[in-house]
Design an enzyme around this catalytic site. Sequence first.
Site, mmCIF file in Angstrom:
data_model
loop_
_atom_site.group_PDB
_atom_site.id
_atom_site.type_symbol
_atom_site.label_atom_id
_atom_site.label_comp_id
_atom_site.label_asym_id
_atom_site.label_seq_id
_atom_site.Cartn_x
_atom_site.Cartn_y
_atom_site.Cartn_z
ATOM 1 N N LYS A 58 14.333 7.734 1.849
ATOM 2 C CA LYS A 58 13.768 6.872 2.630
ATOM 3 C C LYS A 58 14.830 5.765 3.501
ATOM 4 C CE LYS A 58 9.347 7.527 1.928
ATOM 5 N NZ LYS A 58 9.591 8.466 0.514
ATOM 6 N N GLY A 77 3.297 2.319 7.915
ATOM 7 C CA GLY A 77 2.103 2.532 8.365
ATOM 8 C C GLY A 77 1.850 4.094 8.151
ATOM 9 N N THR A 93 0.885 -1.321 0.066
ATOM 10 C CA THR A 93 0.038 -0.074 0.116
ATOM 11 C C THR A 93 0.979 1.222 -0.120
ATOM 12 O OG1 THR A 93 -2.035 -0.877 1.179
ATOM 13 C CG2 THR A 93 -1.628 1.393 1.298
ATOM 14 N N GLY A 94 0.442 2.312 -0.881
ATOM 15 C CA GLY A 94 1.108 3.607 -0.902
ATOM 16 C C GLY A 94 1.624 3.829 -2.227
ATOM 17 N N SER A 95 2.247 4.946 -2.293
ATOM 18 C CA SER A 95 2.569 5.767 -3.440
ATOM 19 C C SER A 95 3.552 4.924 -4.086
ATOM 20 C CB SER A 95 2.916 7.049 -3.487
ATOM 21 O OG SER A 95 4.161 7.206 -2.417
ATOM 22 N N THR A 96 4.565 4.402 -3.426
ATOM 23 C CA THR A 96 5.635 3.513 -4.243
ATOM 24 C C THR A 96 4.970 2.299 -4.459
ATOM 25 O OG1 THR A 96 7.113 4.754 -2.705
ATOM 26 C CG2 THR A 96 7.936 2.614 -4.067
ATOM 27 N N ASP A 153 8.212 4.124 4.870
ATOM 28 C CA ASP A 153 8.412 5.230 5.463
ATOM 29 C C ASP A 153 9.930 5.541 5.788
ATOM 30 O OD1 ASP A 153 5.517 6.043 4.801
ATOM 31 O OD2 ASP A 153 5.136 4.788 6.763
ATOM 32 N N GLU A 170 -0.885 -4.950 6.159
ATOM 33 C CA GLU A 170 0.455 -5.226 5.683
ATOM 34 C C GLU A 170 1.286 -6.209 6.455
ATOM 35 O OE1 GLU A 170 1.366 -0.871 3.697
ATOM 36 O OE2 GLU A 170 1.698 -1.026 5.905
#
Length: 226
Positions: free
Chosen positions: A120, A94, A28-31, A83, A102
């Site tokens: 990161k 998170g 999950t997330g932009s990457t 992150d 996840e």
Amino acid sequence: MSADDQKRISGEAAAELVEAGMVVGLGTGSTAAWFVKALAARKLDIRGVPTSEATANLARELGIALTALDDVKSIDLTVDGADEIGPGLSLIKGGGAALLREKLVWEASKRCVVIADAAKHVKTLGKFPLPIEVVRFGHVHTGQRLADIAAEFDLLPPRLRMADRGVVVTDGGNVIYDMPSGVIAEPAALAAALKTVTGVVDHGLFLDLADEALLGTDQGVVKLVP
């Protein structure tokens, strides 16, 4: 190269690790979204296990067949963002409020690959506030207990995550407390302490779970191992 381009090339590199017939954990997330897009473009016969409703919706739009975690014995490969990536591939995750699903998917996986832009990668975890998923019932009291633990580790008290629409609620109906830290000197000890608090569902410290990292940099994709 922009951070978004670095995310894109790391996602594309991870998509090349997928083989036909695999069960694949979709982060999950932009990457992770770049990975899902690159995976869909390969048109392989695979099944995806999404870690959030947002990822499930994206995968469906792109034509990736999905299955539930409970419907598979194990997951061959999970690819997800982070992150922060610290020493030994210790992670903070998170930021997208999906850490519980996840972590469940990661722990059911034979191999976990984290993808990220170069920024990161850090020497010490903690600049990014640590997300902690908490049961909604009595969460103010749980937050007070978390503040006590934060003090024991010389960290700042956690704050309830808010958005324009109000309190952020996870796919599981829980809330998120973010613990500003600066430096997490003892990640394993902090992780263990957080799990002793009734009401804490889980936290965003992913320790000893990542098998490798693919970092997008201006020079291309760099592979890291623990």
